[in-house]
Design an enzyme around this catalytic site. Structure first.
Site, PDB file in Angstrom:
ATOM      1  N   GLY A 129       3.509 -21.892  37.526  1.00 14.63           N
ATOM      2  CA  GLY A 129       3.637 -20.952  38.644  1.00 14.63           C
ATOM      3  C   GLY A 129       2.745 -19.751  38.367  1.00 14.63           C
ATOM      4  O   GLY A 129       1.775 -19.830  37.605  1.00 14.63           O
ATOM      5  N   ILE A 189       9.404 -18.288  27.170  1.00 12.97           N
ATOM      6  CA  ILE A 189       9.689 -17.043  27.891  1.00 12.97           C
ATOM      7  C   ILE A 189      10.332 -17.364  29.240  1.00 12.97           C
ATOM      8  O   ILE A 189      10.367 -16.515  30.134  1.00 12.97           O
ATOM      9  CB  ILE A 189       8.421 -16.177  28.116  1.00 12.97           C
ATOM     10  CG1 ILE A 189       7.343 -16.966  28.865  1.00 12.97           C
ATOM     11  CG2 ILE A 189       7.893 -15.614  26.819  1.00 12.97           C
ATOM     12  CD1 ILE A 189       6.245 -16.075  29.449  1.00 12.97           C
ATOM     13  N   ALA A 190      10.811 -18.615  29.387  1.00  8.15           N
ATOM     14  CA  ALA A 190      11.315 -19.043  30.698  1.00  8.15           C
ATOM     15  C   ALA A 190      12.800 -18.730  30.837  1.00  8.15           C
ATOM     16  O   ALA A 190      13.166 -17.667  31.360  1.00  8.15           O
ATOM     17  CB  ALA A 190      11.031 -20.518  30.880  1.00  8.15           C
ATOM     18  N   ARG A 191      13.650 -19.585  30.357  1.00 11.03           N
ATOM     19  CA  ARG A 191      15.091 -19.382  30.408  1.00 11.03           C
ATOM     20  C   ARG A 191      15.722 -20.123  29.242  1.00 11.03           C
ATOM     21  O   ARG A 191      15.237 -21.195  28.840  1.00 11.03           O
ATOM     22  CB  ARG A 191      15.692 -19.956  31.694  1.00 11.03           C
ATOM     23  CG  ARG A 191      15.634 -19.020  32.890  1.00 11.03           C
ATOM     24  CD  ARG A 191      16.579 -17.815  32.734  1.00 11.03           C
ATOM     25  NE  ARG A 191      16.552 -16.929  33.873  1.00 11.03           N
ATOM     26  CZ  ARG A 191      15.709 -15.901  34.032  1.00 11.03           C
ATOM     27  NH1 ARG A 191      14.808 -15.647  33.112  1.00 11.03           N
ATOM     28  NH2 ARG A 191      15.780 -15.132  35.089  1.00 11.03           N
ATOM     29  N   GLU A 200      22.651 -16.745  25.908  1.00 15.68           N
ATOM     30  CA  GLU A 200      22.343 -15.376  25.502  1.00 15.68           C
ATOM     31  C   GLU A 200      23.307 -14.376  26.159  1.00 15.68           C
ATOM     32  O   GLU A 200      23.817 -14.654  27.242  1.00 15.68           O
ATOM     33  CB  GLU A 200      20.880 -15.017  25.862  1.00 15.68           C
ATOM     34  CG  GLU A 200      20.593 -15.031  27.340  1.00 15.68           C
ATOM     35  CD  GLU A 200      19.108 -14.792  27.658  1.00 15.68           C
ATOM     36  OE1 GLU A 200      18.228 -15.433  27.068  1.00 15.68           O
ATOM     37  OE2 GLU A 200      18.858 -13.945  28.524  1.00 15.68           O
ATOM     38  N   HIS A 216      15.005 -11.101  25.376  1.00 19.53           N
ATOM     39  CA  HIS A 216      14.742 -11.270  26.812  1.00 19.53           C
ATOM     40  C   HIS A 216      14.067 -10.017  27.411  1.00 19.53           C
ATOM     41  O   HIS A 216      14.615  -9.376  28.317  1.00 19.53           O
ATOM     42  CB  HIS A 216      16.043 -11.586  27.571  1.00 19.53           C
ATOM     43  CG  HIS A 216      15.809 -12.268  28.900  1.00 19.53           C
ATOM     44  ND1 HIS A 216      16.666 -13.196  29.430  1.00 19.53           N
ATOM     45  CD2 HIS A 216      14.804 -12.131  29.806  1.00 19.53           C
ATOM     46  CE1 HIS A 216      16.205 -13.608  30.614  1.00 19.53           C
ATOM     47  NE2 HIS A 216      15.075 -12.957  30.859  1.00 19.53           N
TER      48      HIS A 216
HETATM   49  C1  DGY Z   1      13.239 -12.457  35.292  1.00 13.12           C
HETATM   50  O1  DGY Z   1      12.765 -11.650  36.087  1.00 13.12           O
HETATM   51  O2  DGY Z   1      13.665 -13.549  35.646  1.00 13.12           O
HETATM   52  C2  DGY Z   1      13.258 -12.051  33.876  1.00 13.12           C
HETATM   53  O3  DGY Z   1      13.689 -13.081  33.066  1.00 13.12           O
HETATM   54  C3  DGY Z   1      14.125 -10.828  33.715  1.00 13.12           C
HETATM   55  O4  DGY Z   1      15.440 -11.167  33.859  1.00 13.12           O
END
Ligand code: DGY
Length: 327
Positions: free
Chosen positions: A156, A238-240, A269, A287
């Site tokens: 994305g 860095i996603a989830r 988390e 995060h």
């Molecule tokens: C988002 O914007 O999804 C980041 O992970 C901050 O929560």
């Protein structure tokens, strides 16, 4: 006419509260208490709108308990804290904060990649512990970024930002896998080549995860996927949390099945899998990928703007389920 009542579920910039106060009767949470679900439902019961963050779960139970609720404006691009189907079924609008965080988050993805590949936090801990007594030829020797193959899973806006940093800035060979392939012009702009997930896992020197969390992406990287990666590879998430099986990753790091990982998000988390806290070859951050001051302010203002537009004009800048606005 009385102003609509809204809840700001977590602490936020005072100027954003001030701005919202011109339009709404605001209940805020500047103490930043993390409410239980029951407490959140209690607070939301008499509210028409909510300013939420990724830690505030809005599901069918919350919606049933808060029939006056009409909009939840998330201060996050990710919205897996929303049960969007349940919201749509009840005519509750959800909004998020895309675009304003793209470049900042891509910067951070790159920072985490570099820290991971070049073993920055591991070597800093060593120095701070007073263990640095002499130079040695292979001290914290890591892997190179420039010229390496960068794999991106999830292409994305943020994935594309990382691709451009890698290809244009560091001369990396960029490959990606995504649910749908990008058009040729975007691929050319990113200098990125589409590959299968299998090829991505097998060929990437550095693999960065930027895909949204859903039932389909749960444990997209588990023991089987880690086993396909190069032993010298690094993995950045860095996603989830939940996209990586953290227990399997800790084991792979301990066994040196892959070289290192950089994680900004975790399953469950703010709890972190205890095994990740004891392996040295992982960089851990809480995060914060979108957390620069200007970007967090822009996110908060976009969430606020969505609330204001909704109540004044029955529209929103970044709706997730715009069908509820019709009629
Ligand atoms: C988002 O914007 O999804 C980041 O992970 C901050 O929560």
């Amino acid at each position: 006419m009385s102003k609509p009542r809204i809840l700001i579920a977590r602490a936020v910039f005072p100027e954003v509260i001030e701005r919202l106060s011109h339009h709404f009767e605001v209940e805020s949470n500047q103490a930043d208490t993390v409410w239980s679900k029951v407490e959140l439902m209690e607070k939301l019961r008499d509210k028409a709108g909510a300013f939420t963050t990724g830690s505030d779960r809005i599901d069918g139970e919350v919606l049933a308990a808060c029939p006056q609720l009409k909009i939840c404006a998330n201060m996050a691009v990710g919205y897996n804290n929303f049960d969007l189907d349940a919201m749509t079924a009840r005519g509750v609008l959800g909004t998020n904060t895309p675009d304003v965080l793209t470049e900042t988050t891509a910067d951070f993805g790159f920072a985490l990649l570099m820290a991971t590949a070049r073993r920055i936090t591991e070597s800093e801990h060593y120095l701070r512990a007073g263990q640095w007594t002499k130079w040695s030829f292979d001290m914290f020797a890591g892997s190179d970024i420039h010229g390496a193959t960068l794999g991106i899973l999830g292409m994305g806006r943020i994935g594309q930002g990382i691709a451009k940093r890698g290809s244009h800035g560091f001369g990396m060979n960029v490959i990606y896998h995504n649910r749908s392939r990008l058009d040729a012009a975007t691929e050319a702009e990113c200098k990125a080549r589409y590959v299968s997930k299998e090829e991505l896992l097998k060929t990437a020197d550095h693999l960065v995860l930027v895909l949204p969390y859903s039932a389909a992406s749960h444990h997209a990287i588990g023991a089987a996927e880690l086993a396909q990666m190069k032993r010298t590879a690094t993995l950045v998430n860095i996603a989830r949390g939940g996209i990586v099986d953290d227990a399997a990753l800790a084991q792979a790091l301990r066994d040196k099945r892959i070289a290192a990982a950089g994680l900004d998000v975790f399953e469950g988390e703010p709890a972190v899998h205890p095994d990740l806290l004891t392996v040295p070859n992982v960089v851990l951050t809480p995060h914060i990928a979108s957390s620069s001051v200007p970007t967090r302010l822009a996110m908060a203002n976009l969430a606020a703007e969505n609330l204001i537009e909704f109540f004044t004009q029955n529209k929103a800048l970044t709706p997730l389920n715009p069908q509820v606005l019709k009629g």
